[in-house]
Motif scaffolding. Sequence first.
Motif, PDB file in Angstrom:
ATOM      1  N   SER A 195      -3.342  -5.439  -3.078  1.00  0.00           N
ATOM      2  CA  SER A 195      -2.970  -4.748  -3.074  1.00  0.00           C
ATOM      3  C   SER A 195      -1.994  -4.134  -3.670  1.00  0.00           C
ATOM      4  N   PHE A 196      -1.111  -5.551  -4.188  1.00  0.00           N
ATOM      5  CA  PHE A 196       0.028  -5.369  -4.653  1.00  0.00           C
ATOM      6  C   PHE A 196      -1.098  -4.937  -6.385  1.00  0.00           C
ATOM      7  N   ALA A 197      -1.674  -6.114  -6.331  1.00  0.00           N
ATOM      8  CA  ALA A 197      -2.467  -5.753  -7.917  1.00  0.00           C
ATOM      9  C   ALA A 197      -2.664  -4.076  -8.606  1.00  0.00           C
ATOM     10  N   ASN A 198      -3.285  -3.348  -7.073  1.00  0.00           N
ATOM     11  CA  ASN A 198      -3.807  -1.668  -7.142  1.00  0.00           C
ATOM     12  C   ASN A 198      -2.662  -0.967  -7.855  1.00  0.00           C
ATOM     13  N   THR A 199      -1.671  -1.408  -6.976  1.00  0.00           N
ATOM     14  CA  THR A 199       0.153  -0.648  -8.095  1.00  0.00           C
ATOM     15  C   THR A 199       0.567  -0.722  -9.582  1.00  0.00           C
ATOM     16  N   LEU A 200      -0.307  -1.863  -9.993  1.00  0.00           N
ATOM     17  CA  LEU A 200      -0.132  -1.980 -11.458  1.00  0.00           C
ATOM     18  C   LEU A 200      -0.632  -1.340 -12.649  1.00  0.00           C
ATOM     19  N   PRO A 201      -0.599  -0.863 -13.613  1.00  0.00           N
ATOM     20  CA  PRO A 201      -0.694  -0.585 -14.409  1.00  0.00           C
ATOM     21  C   PRO A 201      -1.453  -1.781 -14.964  1.00  0.00           C
ATOM     22  N   THR A 202      -2.627  -1.122 -16.262  1.00  0.00           N
ATOM     23  CA  THR A 202      -3.995  -1.887 -16.610  1.00  0.00           C
ATOM     24  C   THR A 202      -3.215  -3.177 -17.133  1.00  0.00           C
ATOM     25  N   TYR A 203      -1.854  -3.257 -17.685  1.00  0.00           N
ATOM     26  CA  TYR A 203      -2.484  -3.903 -18.634  1.00  0.00           C
ATOM     27  C   TYR A 203      -1.229  -4.989 -17.801  1.00  0.00           C
ATOM     28  N   GLN A 204      -0.637  -4.674 -17.156  1.00  0.00           N
ATOM     29  CA  GLN A 204      -0.015  -5.884 -16.398  1.00  0.00           C
ATOM     30  C   GLN A 204      -0.874  -6.210 -15.030  1.00  0.00           C
ATOM     31  N   ALA A 206       0.857  -1.247   0.157  1.00  0.00           N
ATOM     32  CA  ALA A 206       0.140  -0.062  -0.150  1.00  0.00           C
ATOM     33  C   ALA A 206       0.484   0.986  -0.060  1.00  0.00           C
ATOM     34  N   ILE A 207       2.322   1.067   0.621  1.00  0.00           N
ATOM     35  CA  ILE A 207       2.622   2.335   0.272  1.00  0.00           C
ATOM     36  C   ILE A 207       3.586   2.612  -0.540  1.00  0.00           C
ATOM     37  N   ALA A 208       4.274   1.422  -1.726  1.00  0.00           N
ATOM     38  CA  ALA A 208       4.581   0.752  -2.414  1.00  0.00           C
ATOM     39  C   ALA A 208       4.368   2.363  -3.084  1.00  0.00           C
ATOM     40  N   SER A 209       5.301   2.778  -4.374  1.00  0.00           N
ATOM     41  CA  SER A 209       4.609   3.766  -5.565  1.00  0.00           C
ATOM     42  C   SER A 209       4.475   2.958  -6.353  1.00  0.00           C
TER      43      SER A 209
END
Length: 828
Positions: free
Chosen positions: A410-419, A347-350
């Motif tokens: 939570s990890f998925a929310n940090t990724l762009p759509t294609y990833q 959640a903290i990671a950009s």
Amino acid sequence: MPLPVPDVPASRRLALDCRTLLDHRVGRGVCGCCGALRPRYKRLVDNIFPEDPEDGLVKANMEKLTFYALSAPEKLDRIGAYLSERLSRDVARHRYGYVCIAMEALDQLLMACHCQSINLFVESFLKMVRKLLEADKPNLQILGTNSFVKFANIEEDTPSYHRSYDFFVSRFSEMCHSSYEDPDIRTKIRMAGINGLQGVVRKTVNDDLQSNIWDPQHMDKIVPSLLFNLQCGEGTESRSPSPLQASEKEKESPAELTERCFRELLGRAAYGNIKNAVTPVLMHLDNHSLWEGKTFAVRCFKIIMYSIQSQHSHLVIQQLLGHLDSNSKNSATVRAGIVEVLLEAAAIASSGSVGPTVLEVFNTLLRQLRLSVDYELTGSYDASGNIGTKIIKTHEERQLQEAVIRTIGSFANTLPTYQRSEVMLFIMGKIPVPGVHPSIIMIRPPLQVTTGFQTTNMLTALPNSFLEPLLSFSLMEDPEVRLLVLTILLRVIDRHDNTPKFSRISIISDISVLKLKVDKCSRQDNLFMKKHAQQLYRHIYLACKEQSSGPQHFETLYTLLALISMELANEEVVVDLIRLALALQDLAQTNEESLSVYNRCAVHALSAAYLNLICQLTTVPTFCQHVHEVIEMRQKEVPFLLPEGVFRENPKLPATLDKLEGDVLFQQSKITEVLGGSGYNTDRLATPYIPQFTDEDRLSKRKSIGETVSLQVEMESRNSPEKEERTPAEEITFETLKNAIVDSVGMEEQERERRRQVVEKFQKAPFEEIAAHCGARATLLQSKLNQIFEITIRPPPSPSGTISSGYGQTQSRSVPVYEMKFPDLCVY
């Protein structure tokens, strides 16, 4: 031969002897003419000490000493050595007032002098600090620490090649763990130790000539000392004095000072030092069982994630993942604690800070999820089930599974759509065959990944490799799994947040109040529907045939139909959706699947609600009129065929649902007529929708992977040459496949025995026999291919005509192109 003694006058020789004697004596009390014989730097040092130590440093004389040191920098090392000698004597004689004066003088000289000779003076200074830190008196330890901190803040102009701070790291770390009886003094000692460690870090972190402070031998002392004080101050952070009672420095608690020091340490960490800084944190949490509480572990890694440089965040996450793997057989509470920390770190990671190995993150989490499910099923961490292994607590494993699923999201929310699309595809590939693991747990990670999912291209968001296995789960017996699959489809298809507007299935008289967002179907969407539309329709139709479907299933199916109509619909899709709705009405009407009364009424209600929606979206008045007339008739005569009469608590349903006729049913001929007048394809509208069943649909409800493997072995044995020689080919019919799918004990035993025989044959049969068996199959295949080639491939026509065979039959002769004779008009 001894050197000759120079001829020195007796008076001069006596003076030199007195001077030598005085050089080896310290202190005051030497007066008269002998005092004038002492070196000047010693006299200047002696003069800074007053008769009464309570009077403090003699400032005027200190200014003279400082001026002398600046004027004669070559004497600085001797000044330091003499001050060190005096301080050692005063410490031994417990004259602590003079000790404080000596340290104050050293501090002022350090601040004033930055010449090249400062290194030798620093050695004397560090020797005195070490002497104070080794003393038993807390005040001396604190005094030495304060002087060291002042020294650490000085930027030296010249490098030092031989200075070592190993003792100070060890001593300050020891002070951080002080157990002095008096709590106030204990707090002061610990804070001095923290300040000292901070000074060591500041002094060495950017000095390439010093020993690397990031080495494990130093980090294993510094980091645990800081964490110890951070943990001890968890419950006392709010008990600091008010600003009116203490200054800013005094009111700072050990925990606050520790956190500030820890943040500074991590902020200075370069790429290659992150691992050495984080590893002691992991070890400290392991050794003191701090994962189970979660609170302190989460707090530590929040400090770490906010303090390090953002581009290094993925290194911390990778270390946590590796630590999670190394604790795979630890208790569920420990693993859950690590996963909770991962959740906070993500959640903290950009964005994009998961690092270059994106799929490895999800692979590790999915592996832990499957391990947890295995432990829950077997009841032990040891797969062999040996006696004495640790017993699994089911509720703890469930909590761990929930934590892993949340972390994946939570990890998925940090990724762009294609990833995220790639991650969904990767997760679907990791989900085992239904029956091997509880599918309700393994299907939830893709659901978490689709939270907040937004895409512009359905072809990339729902590729065939992802859509097919996903839809296969929509036909499972578990109603919760089917509902999760439908929810995943809704989240991917919905690009304008229309889902909440269809949360309840109902007859809406005017859909304009919903304020729906509808865009024109793009070319990519048309291609997607051309490729996958029939697949989606078929699974919607089959989902309505499930006996275990409840109100939520029908509401979700209604939402799915509505979203397809608004997001992916063109004229052809609209026609097919209307045909599908009418086919659902026929399904409930004929009841060939022996559905319950509730399910039949629910399917009728679903069909009515959707036709009411699609008629308003098409804006064809005559179509809307027909739909509204049927709905009004149902409201009067059969209200249990509408959503408001079915999807409520304690619906009033008839005991049996006789065949319905007349105006309470939607008429396909009438709809075809009214839509044909508006330009829709009447031929397609007049054709009833019949789903095309595939092997995937028939086998989707197999309960275990063993049955699927058994079917494969059975089909191979039936297709083998030996089997064909012994028995005639068996005709494959629907009944045959149905009998193969039926789960009975006798069938299972036969399949198990057949599999055992096949395996035993390949294990024990001679190599020649196996080779002959495989060769026979290859020969048979080649002969079949030759037959096909003979039928389909003909020789090209030849201008030379035909030739006669030896038996009087004509046979075409193939002549090479270069031998053919063409007419003159064909040659140029």
